[in-house]
Motif scaffolding. Structure first.
Motif, PDB file in Angstrom:
ATOM      1  N   ALA A 105       0.847  -1.382   0.178  1.00 11.33           N
ATOM      2  CA  ALA A 105      -0.031  -0.084  -0.089  1.00 11.33           C
ATOM      3  C   ALA A 105       0.746   1.362   0.048  1.00 11.33           C
ATOM      4  O   ALA A 105       0.698   2.071  -0.691  1.00 11.33           O
ATOM      5  CB  ALA A 105      -1.039   0.031   1.179  1.00 11.33           C
ATOM      6  N   GLU A 106       1.984   1.417   0.805  1.00 11.88           N
ATOM      7  CA  GLU A 106       2.970   2.445   0.763  1.00 11.88           C
ATOM      8  C   GLU A 106       3.631   2.847  -0.432  1.00 11.88           C
ATOM      9  O   GLU A 106       3.689   3.993  -0.978  1.00 11.88           O
ATOM     10  CB  GLU A 106       3.837   2.272   1.864  1.00 11.88           C
ATOM     11  CG  GLU A 106       3.358   2.338   3.506  1.00 11.88           C
ATOM     12  CD  GLU A 106       4.452   1.716   4.388  1.00 11.88           C
ATOM     13  OE1 GLU A 106       5.574   1.598   3.917  1.00 11.88           O
ATOM     14  OE2 GLU A 106       4.131   2.290   5.591  1.00 11.88           O
ATOM     15  N   GLU A 107       3.851   1.631  -1.083  1.00 16.04           N
ATOM     16  CA  GLU A 107       4.821   1.860  -2.623  1.00 16.04           C
ATOM     17  C   GLU A 107       3.694   2.286  -3.657  1.00 16.04           C
ATOM     18  O   GLU A 107       3.856   3.169  -4.480  1.00 16.04           O
ATOM     19  CB  GLU A 107       5.156   0.558  -2.918  1.00 16.04           C
ATOM     20  CG  GLU A 107       6.377   0.063  -2.160  1.00 16.04           C
ATOM     21  CD  GLU A 107       6.643  -1.452  -2.736  1.00 16.04           C
ATOM     22  OE1 GLU A 107       6.091  -1.834  -3.611  1.00 16.04           O
ATOM     23  OE2 GLU A 107       7.951  -1.887  -2.156  1.00 16.04           O
ATOM     24  N   LYS A 108       2.372   1.859  -3.540  1.00 13.88           N
ATOM     25  CA  LYS A 108       1.199   2.272  -4.337  1.00 13.88           C
ATOM     26  C   LYS A 108       0.813   3.658  -4.297  1.00 13.88           C
ATOM     27  O   LYS A 108       0.811   4.550  -5.079  1.00 13.88           O
ATOM     28  CB  LYS A 108      -0.085   1.461  -3.986  1.00 13.88           C
ATOM     29  CG  LYS A 108      -1.364   1.666  -5.008  1.00 13.88           C
ATOM     30  CD  LYS A 108      -0.735   0.833  -6.153  1.00 13.88           C
ATOM     31  CE  LYS A 108      -1.962   0.914  -7.224  1.00 13.88           C
ATOM     32  NZ  LYS A 108      -1.819   0.170  -8.392  1.00 13.88           N
ATOM     33  N   LEU A 109       1.172   4.384  -2.891  1.00 13.23           N
ATOM     34  CA  LEU A 109       0.775   5.652  -2.551  1.00 13.23           C
ATOM     35  C   LEU A 109       1.865   6.593  -3.126  1.00 13.23           C
ATOM     36  O   LEU A 109       1.578   7.414  -3.710  1.00 13.23           O
ATOM     37  CB  LEU A 109       0.429   5.864  -1.029  1.00 13.23           C
ATOM     38  CG  LEU A 109       0.177   7.374  -0.777  1.00 13.23           C
ATOM     39  CD1 LEU A 109      -0.975   8.024  -1.111  1.00 13.23           C
ATOM     40  CD2 LEU A 109       0.138   7.188   0.895  1.00 13.23           C
TER      41      LEU A 109
ATOM     42  N   ASN B 105       4.299  14.686 -11.441  1.00 14.31           N
ATOM     43  CA  ASN B 105       4.699  15.173 -13.035  1.00 14.31           C
ATOM     44  C   ASN B 105       3.574  15.624 -13.739  1.00 14.31           C
ATOM     45  O   ASN B 105       3.894  16.667 -14.699  1.00 14.31           O
ATOM     46  CB  ASN B 105       4.930  13.728 -13.470  1.00 14.31           C
ATOM     47  CG  ASN B 105       6.134  12.744 -12.914  1.00 14.31           C
ATOM     48  OD1 ASN B 105       7.055  13.452 -12.505  1.00 14.31           O
ATOM     49  ND2 ASN B 105       6.047  11.453 -13.062  1.00 14.31           N
ATOM     50  N   LEU B 106       2.486  15.536 -13.386  1.00 17.14           N
ATOM     51  CA  LEU B 106       1.424  16.261 -14.081  1.00 17.14           C
ATOM     52  C   LEU B 106       1.251  17.537 -13.909  1.00 17.14           C
ATOM     53  O   LEU B 106       0.996  18.484 -14.751  1.00 17.14           O
ATOM     54  CB  LEU B 106      -0.175  15.667 -13.530  1.00 17.14           C
ATOM     55  CG  LEU B 106      -1.341  16.081 -14.156  1.00 17.14           C
ATOM     56  CD1 LEU B 106      -1.374  15.944 -15.833  1.00 17.14           C
ATOM     57  CD2 LEU B 106      -2.783  15.483 -13.801  1.00 17.14           C
ATOM     58  N   GLN B 107       1.568  18.148 -12.555  1.00 16.72           N
ATOM     59  CA  GLN B 107       1.643  19.569 -12.309  1.00 16.72           C
ATOM     60  C   GLN B 107       2.769  19.978 -12.874  1.00 16.72           C
ATOM     61  O   GLN B 107       2.712  21.267 -13.308  1.00 16.72           O
ATOM     62  CB  GLN B 107       1.638  19.700 -10.650  1.00 16.72           C
ATOM     63  CG  GLN B 107       0.657  19.039  -9.828  1.00 16.72           C
ATOM     64  CD  GLN B 107      -0.805  20.059  -9.916  1.00 16.72           C
ATOM     65  OE1 GLN B 107      -0.422  21.257 -10.346  1.00 16.72           O
ATOM     66  NE2 GLN B 107      -1.870  19.644  -9.663  1.00 16.72           N
ATOM     67  N   ASN B 108       3.721  19.770 -12.973  1.00 12.30           N
ATOM     68  CA  ASN B 108       4.795  20.153 -13.680  1.00 12.30           C
ATOM     69  C   ASN B 108       4.578  20.449 -15.238  1.00 12.30           C
ATOM     70  O   ASN B 108       4.781  21.490 -15.664  1.00 12.30           O
ATOM     71  CB  ASN B 108       6.172  19.484 -13.707  1.00 12.30           C
ATOM     72  CG  ASN B 108       6.620  19.359 -12.294  1.00 12.30           C
ATOM     73  OD1 ASN B 108       6.380  20.216 -11.339  1.00 12.30           O
ATOM     74  ND2 ASN B 108       7.442  18.367 -11.800  1.00 12.30           N
ATOM     75  N   LYS B 109       3.944  19.370 -15.709  1.00 13.81           N
ATOM     76  CA  LYS B 109       3.418  19.626 -17.257  1.00 13.81           C
ATOM     77  C   LYS B 109       2.541  20.678 -17.414  1.00 13.81           C
ATOM     78  O   LYS B 109       2.908  21.499 -18.477  1.00 13.81           O
ATOM     79  CB  LYS B 109       2.868  18.282 -17.688  1.00 13.81           C
ATOM     80  CG  LYS B 109       2.613  18.299 -19.162  1.00 13.81           C
ATOM     81  CD  LYS B 109       2.020  16.757 -19.455  1.00 13.81           C
ATOM     82  CE  LYS B 109       1.495  16.862 -20.918  1.00 13.81           C
ATOM     83  NZ  LYS B 109       1.322  15.724 -21.407  1.00 13.81           N
ATOM     84  N   LEU B 110       1.631  20.923 -16.507  1.00 12.90           N
ATOM     85  CA  LEU B 110       0.507  21.928 -16.398  1.00 12.90           C
ATOM     86  C   LEU B 110       1.350  23.381 -16.401  1.00 12.90           C
ATOM     87  O   LEU B 110       0.914  24.430 -17.260  1.00 12.90           O
ATOM     88  CB  LEU B 110      -0.244  21.884 -15.566  1.00 12.90           C
ATOM     89  CG  LEU B 110      -1.434  20.558 -15.743  1.00 12.90           C
ATOM     90  CD1 LEU B 110      -2.346  20.518 -14.481  1.00 12.90           C
ATOM     91  CD2 LEU B 110      -2.187  20.979 -16.955  1.00 12.90           C
TER      92      LEU B 110
ATOM     93  N   LEU C 275       1.620   9.672  -6.017  1.00 14.88           N
ATOM     94  CA  LEU C 275       2.102  11.133  -5.686  1.00 14.88           C
ATOM     95  C   LEU C 275       3.133  11.455  -6.650  1.00 14.88           C
ATOM     96  O   LEU C 275       2.873  12.510  -6.953  1.00 14.88           O
ATOM     97  CB  LEU C 275       2.781  10.879  -4.180  1.00 14.88           C
ATOM     98  CG  LEU C 275       1.700  10.921  -2.858  1.00 14.88           C
ATOM     99  CD1 LEU C 275       2.518  10.720  -1.772  1.00 14.88           C
ATOM    100  CD2 LEU C 275       0.651  12.191  -2.931  1.00 14.88           C
ATOM    101  N   GLN C 276       4.010  10.460  -7.275  1.00 12.46           N
ATOM    102  CA  GLN C 276       4.829  10.867  -8.054  1.00 12.46           C
ATOM    103  C   GLN C 276       4.125  11.264  -9.398  1.00 12.46           C
ATOM    104  O   GLN C 276       4.387  12.332  -9.950  1.00 12.46           O
ATOM    105  CB  GLN C 276       5.620   9.817  -8.351  1.00 12.46           C
ATOM    106  CG  GLN C 276       6.810  10.076  -9.317  1.00 12.46           C
ATOM    107  CD  GLN C 276       7.717  11.175  -8.834  1.00 12.46           C
ATOM    108  OE1 GLN C 276       8.298  11.449  -7.634  1.00 12.46           O
ATOM    109  NE2 GLN C 276       8.149  12.074  -9.845  1.00 12.46           N
TER     110      GLN C 276
END
Length: 558
Positions: A525-529, A538-543, A533-534
């Motif tokens: 679950a921690e790895e999935k979270l 990445n999506l915010q940087n692209k915007l 988040l990553q």
């Protein structure tokens, strides 16, 4: 003038020629028999005591007695008592606005009720005048033709509501035209219209019709009821304030200008409704200024019947024929004595019935006199005595029903009308009894029964316009009550339907599969979270990169 109550019985007089033919056949048979017997001289000696003239006389007495009896069955009668009534008065047509705007309560309890109060008091002020009533809204209807029966006028007035006119509006022109048609068009005077309305809708035809009626000698007076400021209308169907198409409260205002114009063009008086007694006195004074004409009217409440005298004549002729012998000499005195005893017994049996019938007519006459004086208890008592003496006396039962109706005894009135229907021999009398029964049932809110009564009256007399009009009113009222009942049943059923839907929704939710508990470990679950988040970073940087490279945004265009 003498008239027959049951003229159809006179068809029995066609038997008189047949009786004459039978008599001639008997005479011929006797002559042939005498010739066949033998020697004429011997036969004449044997029948020397026979009198042909007495045989002819006996036949004539029988024929005349038969004719008198048939005429008695047809009951010739002549109006008596107050046959001709002299009065001095005018003809007044009352046009009452019954549109829904008349339900406004700027005049308490509402405009329509105060208008009815004014009309009732005005009728009391006009005892010798003929009164007629027209009700109107989107259409005009003749509620009651001109009559001197003011009690009937008040009865029709009490039933005037917006429900009697299904089309809404205010067609004053049509109402005035209906009033004019109710008058005697041959007269140029002594005619007046009293129009009571709020005049809300402007009727362009009213002014033209008013001028035409004034040229024909009709005075048109108007009463404006309401307030110029106006008020809202309570819808009787919902009990809430009436709204227009845009959802705003409807405001109804008195249109004084139109009513004043109608009164001015009609050579009449306009009054704003303020105090009932004041405007009644002013209107009465205005109507009295027209002058009055002397009128002689028929009041055919009571009849003088001649059938007892004709029956007495028929009986006397039959008794006379009974005592006349065909022989010249009476040899057997004992036989004559027996005949006299039979005749005396016959008279003793029949004479009381004649006196009995005459006594019943006297009771009915006394009842009519009391009825005309509005002494309905005394009238009912006399009619009941006459009906007890002669249960099949249609006149006694019919008048008894009317007296009970005036007293307010609806059940007793219905029983009397039923008895009159059973004993009536003519279609017109039966139709009148059915009609009165329908009126009594309608006033007691028994719509199915009153509809049947009016239908029976129309079957017997299709030309009865009063029965046709009241039948239409009863059918409309029944339809309205049926619609209200269906609406109530629908509203009662609606909560049950909602409850059923909620129950079905709960069952559906219970049938849906429940989510299974997650079998993922804490590390997974921690790895999935972290991976999620990553991806978001990445999506915010692209915007941000896209926003920097884009030109200025345009402004809003509303």
């Amino acid at each position: 003038m003498v008239r027959f109550q049951h003229i159809e019985y006179l068809l029995a007089l066609a038997l008189v020629p047949l009786m004459v033919l039978v008599f001639l056949y008997v005479l011929r048979s006797k002559k042939n028999t005498i010739k066949k017997i033998g020697d004429p001289a011997l036969v004449n000696q044997l029948i020397k005591d026979y009198s042909p003239s007495k045989f002819l006389l006996k036949f004539l007495l029988i024929v005349v007695a038969f004719v008198a009896g048939v005429i008695a069955l047809a009951n010739p009668r002549m109006p008596q008592g107050s046959t001709m009534v002299n009065r001095s008065g005018i003809d007044v047509m009352i046009a009452l606005d019954v549109s829904k705007s008349m339900l406004a309560d700027d005049i308490k309890p509402n405009r329509l009720e105060r208008a009815k109060q004014f009309i009732a008091k005005l009728i009391d002020k006009l005892p010798n005048d003929r009164i007629g009533i027209v009700v109107f809204a989107g259409r005009a209807y003749l509620q009651m033709p001109l009559t001197t029966d003011h009690s009937a006028a008040k009865m029709y007035l009490s039933s005037a509501t917006p429900d009697v006119v299904p089309t809404q509006g205010t067609v004053i022109g049509d109402a005035l035209k209906m009033c004019y048609n109710a008058f005697n068009t041959k007269e140029k005077k002594y005619k007046s219209v009293v129009l009571i309305s709020d005049g809300e809708d402007h009727d362009k035809a009213a002014e033209k019709i008013t001028k035409a009626m004034a040229d024909e000698g009709v005075m048109i007076n108007t009463v404006g009821i309401g307030s110029p400021e106006g008020t809202t209308i309570i819808d009787p169907a919902t009990g809430e304030t009436k709204m227009d198409a845009e959802g705003r409260p409807v405001i109804t205002k008195l249109n004084e200008q139109e009513l004043k114009s109608i009164a001015g063009n009609g050579n009449g008086l306009y009054q704003l409704f303020t105090n009932t007694d004041e405007i009644v006195d002013a209107m009465d004074k205005q109507l009295q200024s027209m002058g009055q004409r002397s009128v002689t009217e028929n009041s055919l409440v009571n009849f003088r019947n001649f059938f007892p005298w004709l029956l007495g004549l028929s009986l006397a002729l039959l008794l006379t024929e009974f005592f006349i012998s065909e022989v010249k000499k009476i040899a057997k005195v004992k036989k004559v004595i027996v005949k006299k005893e039979v005749a005396v017994l016959t008279v003793l049996f029949i004479l009381p019935s004649l006196l009995f019938a005459q006594n019943s007519n006297t009771l009915i006459k006394n009842g009519n006199d009391a009825y005309n004086k509005k002494e309905y208890d005394v009238a009912a008592d006399n009619y009941k005595k006459a009906a007890d003496k002669e249960p099949n006396n249609e006149k006694a039962q019919y008048n008894l029903g009317n007296a009970f109706y005036k007293k307010g005894n609806a059940d007793d009135a219905l029983q009397a009308y039923d008895a009159a229907i059973k004993s009536s021999k003519s279609k017109s009398d039966q139709s009148a009894s059915w009609y009165n029964k329908g009126v009594s049932l309608q006033n007691n809110k028994k719509l199915p029964e009153c509809i049947d009564a009016y239908k029976n009256a129309l079957k017997l007399n299709p030309a009865d316009e009063d029965a046709r009009f009241n039948l239409q009113k009863a059918l409309l009222q029944q339809q309205k009550e049926q619609q209200q009942k269906e609406q109530q049943d629908k509203e009662k059923k609606k909560p049950k339907d909602d409850k059923q839907k909620n129950k079905q929704q709960q069952e559906k939710e219970q049938q849906q599969p429940k989510p299974q508990p997650s079998k993922m470990t804490k590390k997974e679950a921690e790895e999935k979270l972290k991976a999620l988040l990553q991806q978001e970073k990445n999506l915010q940087n692209k915007l941000r990169r896209v926003d920097v490279a884009s030109p200025d945004k345009p402004e809003k265009d509303w």
